[in-house]
Motif scaffolding. Structure first.
Motif, mmCIF file in Angstrom:
data_model
loop_
_atom_site.group_PDB
_atom_site.id
_atom_site.type_symbol
_atom_site.label_atom_id
_atom_site.label_comp_id
_atom_site.label_asym_id
_atom_site.label_seq_id
_atom_site.Cartn_x
_atom_site.Cartn_y
_atom_site.Cartn_z
ATOM 1 N N CYS A 121 0.952 -1.077 -0.031
ATOM 2 C CA CYS A 121 0.103 -0.074 0.036
ATOM 3 C C CYS A 121 0.940 1.340 -0.074
ATOM 4 C CB CYS A 121 -0.934 -0.100 1.093
ATOM 5 S SG CYS A 121 -2.264 -1.293 1.054
ATOM 6 N N SER B 138 2.414 1.666 -3.437
ATOM 7 C CA SER B 138 1.285 1.892 -4.401
ATOM 8 C C SER B 138 0.798 3.568 -4.143
ATOM 9 C CB SER B 138 -0.008 0.908 -4.242
ATOM 10 O OG SER B 138 0.303 -0.255 -4.483
ATOM 11 N N SER C 224 3.668 5.285 -5.857
ATOM 12 C CA SER C 224 3.350 5.470 -7.335
ATOM 13 C C SER C 224 2.220 5.972 -8.096
ATOM 14 C CB SER C 224 3.232 3.633 -7.537
ATOM 15 O OG SER C 224 4.527 3.191 -7.250
ATOM 16 N N CYS C 225 0.991 5.950 -7.274
ATOM 17 C CA CYS C 225 -0.034 6.639 -7.711
ATOM 18 C C CYS C 225 0.101 8.219 -7.847
ATOM 19 C CB CYS C 225 -1.482 6.234 -6.907
ATOM 20 S SG CYS C 225 -1.880 4.681 -7.295
ATOM 21 N N THR D 221 -6.503 6.066 -10.969
ATOM 22 C CA THR D 221 -5.299 6.243 -10.189
ATOM 23 C C THR D 221 -5.588 7.158 -8.970
ATOM 24 O OG1 THR D 221 -3.943 6.517 -12.271
ATOM 25 C CG2 THR D 221 -3.100 7.038 -10.323
ATOM 26 N N LEU E 61 -7.331 4.702 -6.677
ATOM 27 C CA LEU E 61 -6.318 3.562 -6.072
ATOM 28 C C LEU E 61 -5.482 4.394 -4.981
ATOM 29 C CD1 LEU E 61 -5.369 1.472 -9.089
ATOM 30 C CD2 LEU E 61 -6.556 0.693 -6.957
ATOM 31 N N ALA E 62 -5.175 5.669 -5.381
ATOM 32 C CA ALA E 62 -4.382 6.387 -4.169
ATOM 33 C C ALA E 62 -4.951 6.531 -2.812
ATOM 34 C CB ALA E 62 -3.883 7.730 -4.815
ATOM 35 N N SER F 73 -5.154 2.928 -1.237
ATOM 36 C CA SER F 73 -3.941 2.601 -0.660
ATOM 37 C C SER F 73 -3.586 3.539 0.751
ATOM 38 C CB SER F 73 -2.920 2.761 -1.513
ATOM 39 O OG SER F 73 -3.007 1.840 -2.776
ATOM 40 N N SER G 269 -12.828 2.712 -6.653
ATOM 41 C CA SER G 269 -11.739 1.999 -7.462
ATOM 42 C C SER G 269 -12.466 0.994 -8.377
ATOM 43 C CB SER G 269 -10.780 1.187 -6.605
ATOM 44 O OG SER G 269 -9.929 2.425 -5.649
ATOM 45 N N GLN H 46 -1.165 -2.819 -6.552
ATOM 46 C CA GLN H 46 -1.761 -2.660 -7.994
ATOM 47 C C GLN H 46 -1.415 -1.069 -8.781
ATOM 48 O OE1 GLN H 46 -5.919 -3.154 -7.986
ATOM 49 N NE2 GLN H 46 -5.788 -3.672 -9.903
ATOM 50 N N GLY H 47 -1.346 -0.068 -7.527
ATOM 51 C CA GLY H 47 -0.750 1.018 -7.937
ATOM 52 C C GLY H 47 0.518 1.300 -8.302
#
Length: 636
Positions: free
Chosen positions: A364, A367, A370-371, A397, A400-401, A404, A436, A594-595
């Protein structure tokens, strides 16, 4: 002479055995049948009083009646509408009447519910048993058919009434018989005797006192249950002198018909005669020493007789649980009623919980970072590109951010904020998950539109934002309004003693399980099924292109679309033995990272586009897919 003596001895033993068998009393009565009624409002008529005479079970077109004089303490006269228990009026209804003389307890099982017509207590001197069949009613159109006693069918005809004649039996004698049956069967009896202890309470007495469950004679073991009554109980009474009654039960008749929880056989009833005691300033302390499986979490529960006196509602409200060891549970409760310890069999404890938690936390965190980086890259690219898929990738994105970030901090917030904070954090986490999954569904639909709706304009951006960000708000708001859905949840490990991971999510309850099924699991099932179908259709449509001859392009295209379509979430449906451990690790790795995978996909696509000078992979997973489809249509 020798053989004569032997034969006399054998004959005497046979007579003694027969006599002993004939003197056996019935430890319980179980009468079952099928109520043939009309398609109308149904009622239950109860008229139970003390004594030991006769019990009548009758039925007609619209009512089921139970009446008689069989109890030691219980009196109950009431007309109960059965529609509130979900009884189907269009079909015949199976029911069972169960009488427990050792507990003075009368139960009715009807419509999948167990109704307690007489609460358990300990009879003083005698109890009503040996309820033998009496004069039954006539054959009728509506009534009871296929009546059976202890599983033996009496008749298959429909009768209006079944009659039972009782016989008063010494409580001590029946207890002795139950104890002897216990020894002969080599296991704990389901109907052992209750033990009642009475104590006079003085309102001005500043001292508390303890009451212990009886210990078998000659046994060196400590009491199974110990109860400490604080002086606050006496101070809450209305009279200067009151009688406190503590009754210890050891019976399975209190068990709920539910495979996810297990109630200990040890049940304690604490009451003050003719008074309701709640909100004590100092709690009653009960120590349960049990043999329950230590791998499962335990909770102190009480029978809420105020919410619905007919049903056994075992609730955690008003009690604090302290697990002193694998076989010792301390309960602190601020009211008086029936108490026990409930073992939570589901959700089952998690193997490798510490490793899975560590993987999820690292995933998390990676991710989320990364997001955030991907959001910056997508915003920059959006300024210089008119690619239609960029706003949709950006929406996915962002959701998902948020997911996470919340999942990374859910353990900390649960430990620091507790139940009050977890209600809102759990709701926000549920919203982020639904958002998401919704954006992944939008990715699925958008890809289908690009490939098959070539000449039709795509929906406007505000439509996607309303669906992806606003639509998931509705079920969350509804569940918040319903209440008692979101809150603190504990996941336990299989270690001994078990380790607990606390998080903010949906509670472990039937209501929360239904909410999760109708929201998260429904959206997830639709997403996975539609994603798999669209993934196959896209693959079939573009697999003949020249760039797909490169294996890395084909692999990265399918892998990238799988990330967008949320295909990795389908692993939740494969959680069964012997693959359970492998699925848990794979699920945590793929979904918590996943992110990161989305950002990696974006970077690889940019690199491959530069390598192929804009003619390679971009045609398979971005807005330029539409241009390739248009070119193909023009050539044809």
């Amino acid at each position: 002479m020798f053989f004569y003596c032997i034969s006399r001895l054998v004959f005497s033993l046979m007579v003694f055995s027969v006599f002993t068998g004939l003197c056996e009393n019935d430890l319980f009565l179980s009468f079952c049948g099928t109520w043939h009624h009309g398609n109308t409002a149904l009622n239950l008529n109860v008229n139970i009083s003390t004594g030991c005479n006769e019990m009548l079970i009758s039925a007609n077109e619209n009512s089921l009646s139970i009446s008689g004089q069989i109890t030691a303490y219980c009196t109950n006269s009431d007309v109960i509408p059965l529609n509130k228990y979900g009884l189907d009026t269009e079909q015949d209804t199976d029911f069972c009447v169960k009488w427990e003389p050792l507990l003075d307890m009368l139960l009715l099982q009807v419509g999948g519910r167990t109704l307690t017509l007489c609460w358990p207590t300990r009879p003083r001197d005698s109890c009503c048993t040996d309820l033998s069949p009496g004069q039954n009613g006539n054959i009728s159109t509506y009534g009871i058919k296929k009546g059976s006693i202890r599983g033996d069918q009496v008749t298959d005809k429909t009768l209006s009434t079944y009659s039972f004649n009782g016989q008063s039996t010494s409580y001590a004698k029946l207890c002795f018989q139950a104890a002897r049956s216990d020894l002969e069967s080599s296991h704990l009896s389901e109907r052992p005797c209750a033990h009642r202890s009475e104590k006079e309470l003085k309102k001005a007495d500043p001292r508390g006192f303890s009451v212990d469950s009886p210990v078998k004679a000659g046994s060196s073991s400590k009491p199974v249950v110990s109860v400490y009554i604080p002086p606050a109980v006496g101070q809450r009474t209305l009279k200067a002198r009151s009688k406190l009654v503590v009754t210890f039960y050891n019976s399975t008749v209190f068990q709920e018909v539910h495979n996810k929880v297990k109630l200990l056989k040890e049940v304690v009833e604490i009451t003050v005669e003719n008074e309701l005691i709640v909100d004590l300033s100092e709690p009653v302390k009960m120590d349960f020493h049990h043999d329950a499986e230590s791998r499962f979490p335990r909770s102190c529960v009480s029978w809420d007789t105020r919410k619905d006196p007919l049903q056994m509602n075992w609730l955690k409200d008003g009690c604090v649980t302290n697990e002193k060891g694998p076989k010792h549970t301390e309960c602190l409760c601020n009211h008086l009623t029936y108490f026990s310890v409930m073992v939570q069999m589901e959700p089952r404890p998690m193997r490798h919980l510490l490793a899975l938690t560590a993987i999820t936390s690292v995933g998390c965190a990676v991710s989320f970072i990364s997001c955030v980086a991907l959001i910056v890259l997508l915003c920059r690219k959006k300024r210089c590109s008119k690619e239609q898929s960029l706003p949709i990738h950006l929406g996915l994105t962002c959701s998902l951010a948020l997911l996470s970030l919340l999942f990374f901090f859910t353990g900390v917030l649960a430990n620091v904020g507790g139940e009050s904070v977890c209600v809102w954090v759990g709701a926000l986490l549920h919203y982020a998950l639904l958002s998401s999954l919704t954006w992944m569904g939008i990715e699925v639909f958008h890809t289908f539109w690009l490939v098959y709706m070539v000449f039709k304009p795509c929906p406007k951006l505000y439509a996607w934002n309303l669906i992806g960000f606003a639509l998931p708000v509705l079920p969350v708001v509804v569940l918040l309004a319903v209440g008692d859905i979101y809150g603190l949840r504990e996941v336990f490990s299989t270690s001994d003693p078990p380790e607990a991971f606390r998080m903010c999510w949906m509670k472990v309850s039937h209501q929360a399980l239904l909410a999760q099924g109708f929201t998260t699991m429904t959206v997830l099932a639709l997403l996975v099924s539609s994603g798999m179908v669209i993934l196959f259709l896209v693959f079939r449509e573009i697999r003949t292109r020249d760039e797909w001859k490169q294996r890395r392009v084909a692999f990265l295209s399918i892998w990238g679309l799988s990330c967008l379509f949320g295909s990795t979430w389908c692993l939740i449906f494969l959680d069964f033995e012997p693959l359970s451990d492998f699925i848990h690790f794979l699920f945590c790795i793929l979904n918590s990272f996943q992110g990161f995978f989305l950002m990696l996909r974006f970077c690889l696509l940019n690199w491959m586009r530069k390598q192929a000078k804009g003619s390679g992979l971009s045609s398979t997973s971005s807005g330029s897919t539409r241009q390739h489809m248009l070119q193909a249509q023009e050539k044809s």
